[in-house]
Design a protein around this motif. Structure first.
Motif, PDB file in Angstrom:
ATOM      1  N   GLU A  76       2.857   2.516   8.568  1.00 23.56           N
ATOM      2  CA  GLU A  76       1.745   3.471   8.458  1.00 23.56           C
ATOM      3  C   GLU A  76       0.813   3.367   9.662  1.00 23.56           C
ATOM      4  O   GLU A  76       0.289   4.373  10.130  1.00 23.56           O
ATOM      5  CB  GLU A  76       0.957   3.226   7.162  1.00 23.56           C
ATOM      6  CG  GLU A  76      -0.301   4.092   7.053  1.00 23.56           C
ATOM      7  CD  GLU A  76      -0.910   4.166   5.668  1.00 23.56           C
ATOM      8  OE1 GLU A  76      -0.263   3.740   4.692  1.00 23.56           O
ATOM      9  OE2 GLU A  76      -2.037   4.676   5.552  1.00 23.56           O
ATOM     10  N   ARG A 110      -3.236  -6.504   7.306  1.00 24.41           N
ATOM     11  CA  ARG A 110      -2.323  -5.425   6.891  1.00 24.41           C
ATOM     12  C   ARG A 110      -1.482  -5.030   8.086  1.00 24.41           C
ATOM     13  O   ARG A 110      -2.008  -4.809   9.186  1.00 24.41           O
ATOM     14  CB  ARG A 110      -3.127  -4.235   6.379  1.00 24.41           C
ATOM     15  CG  ARG A 110      -2.273  -3.005   6.129  1.00 24.41           C
ATOM     16  CD  ARG A 110      -3.050  -1.902   5.458  1.00 24.41           C
ATOM     17  NE  ARG A 110      -2.924  -0.647   6.186  1.00 24.41           N
ATOM     18  CZ  ARG A 110      -3.372   0.522   5.751  1.00 24.41           C
ATOM     19  NH1 ARG A 110      -3.997   0.599   4.579  1.00 24.41           N
ATOM     20  NH2 ARG A 110      -3.232   1.596   6.484  1.00 24.41           N
ATOM     21  N   THR A 154      -2.629   4.713  -2.443  1.00 25.89           N
ATOM     22  CA  THR A 154      -3.590   5.425  -1.610  1.00 25.89           C
ATOM     23  C   THR A 154      -4.399   6.382  -2.469  1.00 25.89           C
ATOM     24  O   THR A 154      -3.880   6.965  -3.417  1.00 25.89           O
ATOM     25  CB  THR A 154      -2.871   6.251  -0.525  1.00 25.89           C
ATOM     26  OG1 THR A 154      -3.853   6.959   0.227  1.00 25.89           O
ATOM     27  CG2 THR A 154      -1.903   7.258  -1.109  1.00 25.89           C
ATOM     28  N   HIS A 201       0.870  -1.181   0.000  1.00 29.41           N
ATOM     29  CA  HIS A 201       0.000   0.000   0.000  1.00 29.41           C
ATOM     30  C   HIS A 201       0.910   1.235   0.000  1.00 29.41           C
ATOM     31  O   HIS A 201       1.701   1.421   0.923  1.00 29.41           O
ATOM     32  CB  HIS A 201      -0.895  -0.040   1.242  1.00 29.41           C
ATOM     33  CG  HIS A 201      -1.636   1.224   1.503  1.00 29.41           C
ATOM     34  ND1 HIS A 201      -2.729   1.618   0.754  1.00 29.41           N
ATOM     35  CD2 HIS A 201      -1.456   2.203   2.430  1.00 29.41           C
ATOM     36  CE1 HIS A 201      -3.182   2.774   1.212  1.00 29.41           C
ATOM     37  NE2 HIS A 201      -2.420   3.151   2.223  1.00 29.41           N
ATOM     38  N   HIS A 203       1.998   5.251  -0.230  1.00 27.31           N
ATOM     39  CA  HIS A 203       1.952   6.713  -0.184  1.00 27.31           C
ATOM     40  C   HIS A 203       3.315   7.183  -0.665  1.00 27.31           C
ATOM     41  O   HIS A 203       4.313   6.478  -0.487  1.00 27.31           O
ATOM     42  CB  HIS A 203       1.761   7.227   1.241  1.00 27.31           C
ATOM     43  CG  HIS A 203       0.405   6.974   1.819  1.00 27.31           C
ATOM     44  ND1 HIS A 203      -0.488   7.989   2.098  1.00 27.31           N
ATOM     45  CD2 HIS A 203      -0.211   5.827   2.190  1.00 27.31           C
ATOM     46  CE1 HIS A 203      -1.593   7.482   2.626  1.00 27.31           C
ATOM     47  NE2 HIS A 203      -1.457   6.161   2.695  1.00 27.31           N
TER      48      HIS A 203
END
Ligand code: KMH
Ligand code: ZN
Length: 279
Positions: A225, A221, A81, A46, A48
């Motif tokens: 983060e 997950r 994201t 995932h 960013h």
């Protein structure tokens, strides 16, 4: 049991580089993190993106560079994201979708986020969904609160989304639903047939909720983060958090999904999408 999909969320938008030396800031660092987490058992990353100074960016060129670095280093499913960082405009948040990652997140409602508000009105959600459809990106529905699932069902009634979907329960954000087995069981019970789900719990809830999700047949997950500690007072590297989940799964007799097995579970076309082709 269906193989366990482990998503790593290695960077997020809220951490400052001074908080941990393990935060991947550059595309090259994201590529290195991807390779290590793939070895440790992850199948989705995932993403960013940050500028070199650690500030958040939604620049598609930076996301393209991150995508290319991750793809060169691994066959992980790349999930961008669209939540971005609090304060980004909806257009900024959707801009990286032009890179055409295999997946991207869709947060399904507005939520208090610490002292801030993470805004996801219906117009914002519709706009992000339209961009996902345009670039053929599979959503992962981010559910921070029980009402978010109700909102997702409304988007389905509006014809903008279809069930089943892959759903990620983000539990324990200050201002949203807290992380507990009871809440998770209720949320899973409320899912439409055929949905797959994972849990991303915040801070010290990450580990116990991961173990519960593995035992329930869901997915997990982990990553900086959501939690920067391996144990009290001991900072974690992303791949350590992934490896620990993989070990727990092995003890519970749950096989780990390769990225291609995860693609099959999630209904994604086989093999990593390459090269990314911005429209
Ligand atoms: N940074 C948060 C405001 C997502 O990536 O989709 C939103 C977030 C969710 O991290
Ligand atoms: Zn995120």
């Amino acid at each position: 049991m269906v193989p366990l999909i482990i998503t790593v969320a290695p960077v997020g938008a809220e951490l400052r580089p001074e908080q941990t030396p393990h935060l991947p800031i550059t595309p090259a660092q994201l590529g290195e993190t991807a390779a290590r987490c793939r070895t440790a058992g992850a199948s989705i990353i995932h993403v960013h993106c940050r500028n070199d100074d650690g500030s958040n960016t939604s620049d598609p060129a930076r996301f393209q560079a991150a995508y290319d670095a991750i793809r060169a280093a691994s066959d992980l499913i790349v999930q961008f994201t669209t939540g971005g960082a609090v304060g980004m405009t909806p257009e900024e948040r959707a801009a990286p979708l032009a890179v055409r990652p295999e997946m991207a997140t869709l947060t399904c409602g507005t939520v208090n986020f610490g002292d801030e508000v993470f805004e996801n009105s219906f117009p914002i959600m519709r706009g992000i969904l339209a961009a996902m459809e345009r670039y053929e990106v599979k959503p992962e529905l981010e559910i921070f609160d029980a009402g978010h699932l109700v909102n997702a069902k409304r988007l389905v009634r509006e014809g903008l989304l279809e069930f089943p979907q892959h759903v990620d329960f983000v539990l324990g954000v200050p201002g949203a639903l807290d992380a507990s087995a009871a809440h998770l069981i209720d949320l899973v019970r409320d899912l439409p047939a055929g949905c797959t789900w994972s849990v991303a719990a915040i801070g010290r809830d990450q580990l116990p909720m991961a173990a519960i999700a593995i035992a329930m047949g869901g997915h997990v997950r982990v990553g900086l983060e959501d939690n920067i500690y391996y144990a009290k007072g001991r900072l974690a590297a992303n791949d350590e958090l992934v490896a620990r989940v993989a070990r727990i799964a092995a003890e519970l007799g749950r096989p780990i999904a390769s990225p291609d097995q995860a693609r099959s579970t999630l209904g994604l076309p086989g093999g990593p999408r390459r090269p990314a082709t911005p429209a």
